[in-house]
Every structure is written in structure tokens, then in C-alpha cells.
Design an enzyme around this catalytic site. Structure first.
Site: not given
Ligand code: GRF
Length: 221
Positions: A16, A68, A94, A112, A145
Site C-alpha cells: 500500500s 544476505r 529483509r 516504520h 546498518e
Molecule cells: C507498513 O506498516 C510499514 O510501515 C512497514 O510495513 C508495512 C508495509 O505495508 N514497514 P504495505 O506493504 O506498504 O501496505
């Protein structure tokens, strides 16, 4: 006019945030274009969103790479071959390594669902609820990092309401993610995000407005 900033969006799930970025590019409300979407999970809706927007959608499953660093080297090759200038992690599940970060120094963003540095990690929304905070939110930051670390570009505050569940709070935060990620990209596209140590300076008269957003007031149920 400068060319649109070429974005590589890395996603693993619903996408999204990717959609918000694609929409902002299509409306030309940001000076950017999505050069490629790279996904590590077969069948993830993010891939379909990219195809519908007629943007190259690349599936790169991580299981084929033992380390990785090997996976990230593959990512770097793919991103470079498509002329990507800014990497946007958008629900990319990841941990990235110095292989990616050194190829794109201060050119990797992440979003985040908490007001960092509070509640980093996989369950930012759950942790905020458990901690009983009254305000949570979301953060766009440059990636370094460590996990959910790195200089903060934009944050939006979201109230925690009585009766909130992890789902209801996550949904309210996600709506703000969709506002701030395109804005953060636009600041980079305009050359207005200057990393100075741990801080990001946003020069210009609107600098303070640009870096903090509050969600609209929410009526209590
Ligand atoms: C979001 O809540 C983002 O903050 C986190 O993962 C989720 C991803 O949602 N890192 P989407 O795939 O963009 O809907």
C-alpha cells in the site's frame, strides 16, 4: 527541469505504501518515477500493483542466496541496471546489509509504523499499544546498518484511542504512512534533505513544517 528522481521500491507484501508512491508519481505531485519494484515474495500484491501501474516488477526470491550479502549484491545489480537513484524500502521484510547501503550511500529510505526511536523492530504497533503511549505514529528515515535506525526525515503523529486494537491503530498509522512517504521522497528529489550526523536538515522556510505532520483529529468513539 531536472529529470524525475528514479526510484527503486523494495516490497514484500501488500504494497500500500508502494501504491501511494506510484499514485504521487502519476499525479506528478512528486518529482520522481518508479524505475522498478523489486519483491522477494512470490505472489505478493505489491508485484501486481507494479504491473497495473506499468512499472517493471521484478521477483527476486531471497531463498536462492545463501548469504544476505549475496542477495544484496543481486539487488544492487538489478537497481543499478535500471538507473535507480533512490531506494525506498516499503514493507520489505529483509534486513539489508552494507553491500546495499554502500552502493547507495544515504540513498536508502525506510518507513516504520512508530515514532522512532521508540518501538523499532517487527511489532512497532503492538509495542506501542502495550506500552500504553497516548501518541504513536510513523517515521521515514534514512537506513543505516542497524534495524529501524538512521537519520529521521519525516514523522507523523497519530493518537492512540481507548479501545484501539493492533489492527485499528495500524490502519490509522498506515493512512499517515501514505501521506509522509511521498513527501519524504519529494524532499530528497528537491535536494532538501541534508544528512548531518544523526540529523537531517531541511533547509528553506518550510523546513519545520515539512518534517512533522500530525494526523487530523480523530473523534473519540
Ligand atoms: C507498513 O506498516 C510499514 O510501515 C512497514 O510495513 C508495512 C508495509 O505495508 N514497514 P504495505 O506493504 O506498504 O501496505
Amino acid at each position: 527541469m531536472a529529470h524525475p528522481l528514479r526510484l527503486g521500491v523494495l516490497a514484500s507484501g501488500s504494497g500500500s505504501n508502494l501504491q501511494a508512491i506510484l499514485d504521487a508519481c502519476a499525479k506528478q505531485s512528486i518529482a520522481a518515477e518508479v524505475a522498478a519494484v523489486i519483491c522477494n515474495v512470490p505472489g505478493a500484491p505489491a508485484l501486481q500493483r507494479a504491473r497495473e501501474a506499468r512499472v517493471p516488477a521484478v521477483l527476486l526470491p531471497h531463498q536462492e542466496h545463501a548469504r544476505r550479502e549475496d542477495y544484496d549484491a543481486r539487488l544492487v545489480a538489478e537497481l543499478r541496471s535500471r538507473g535507480v537513484e533512490l531506494v525506498c524500502l516499503a514493507g520489505f521484510m529483509r534486513i539489508v546489509t552494507p553491500v546495499l547501503l554502500s552502493a547507495f550511500p544515504q540513498r536508502v529510505l525506510n518507513i516504520h509504523p512508530s515514532l522512532l526511536p521508540s518501538f523499532p523492530g517487527m511489532h512497532g504497533v503492538r509495542q506501542a499499544l502495550r506500552a500504553g503511549v497516548r501518541v504513536s505514529g510513523c517515521t521515514v528515515h534514512f537506513v543505516d546498518e542497524r534495524t529501524d535506525s538512521g537519520p529521521i526525515l519525516i514523522q507523523a503523529a497519530v493518537p492512540v484511542l481507548e479501545g484501539d486494537t493492533e489492527e485499528s491503530l495500524a490502519a490509522r498509522i498506515l493512512a499517515q504512512e501514505h501521506r509522509i512517504y511521498p513527501r519524504a521522497i519529494q524532499l530528497v528529489a528537491q535536494g532538501r534533505a541534508e544528512v548531518e550526523g544523526r540529523r537531517v536538515r531541511i533547509p528553506g522556510p518550510q523546513g519545520d513544517d515539512a518534517r512533522t505532520l500530525s494526523s487530523p483529529p480523530v473523534d473519540e468513539p
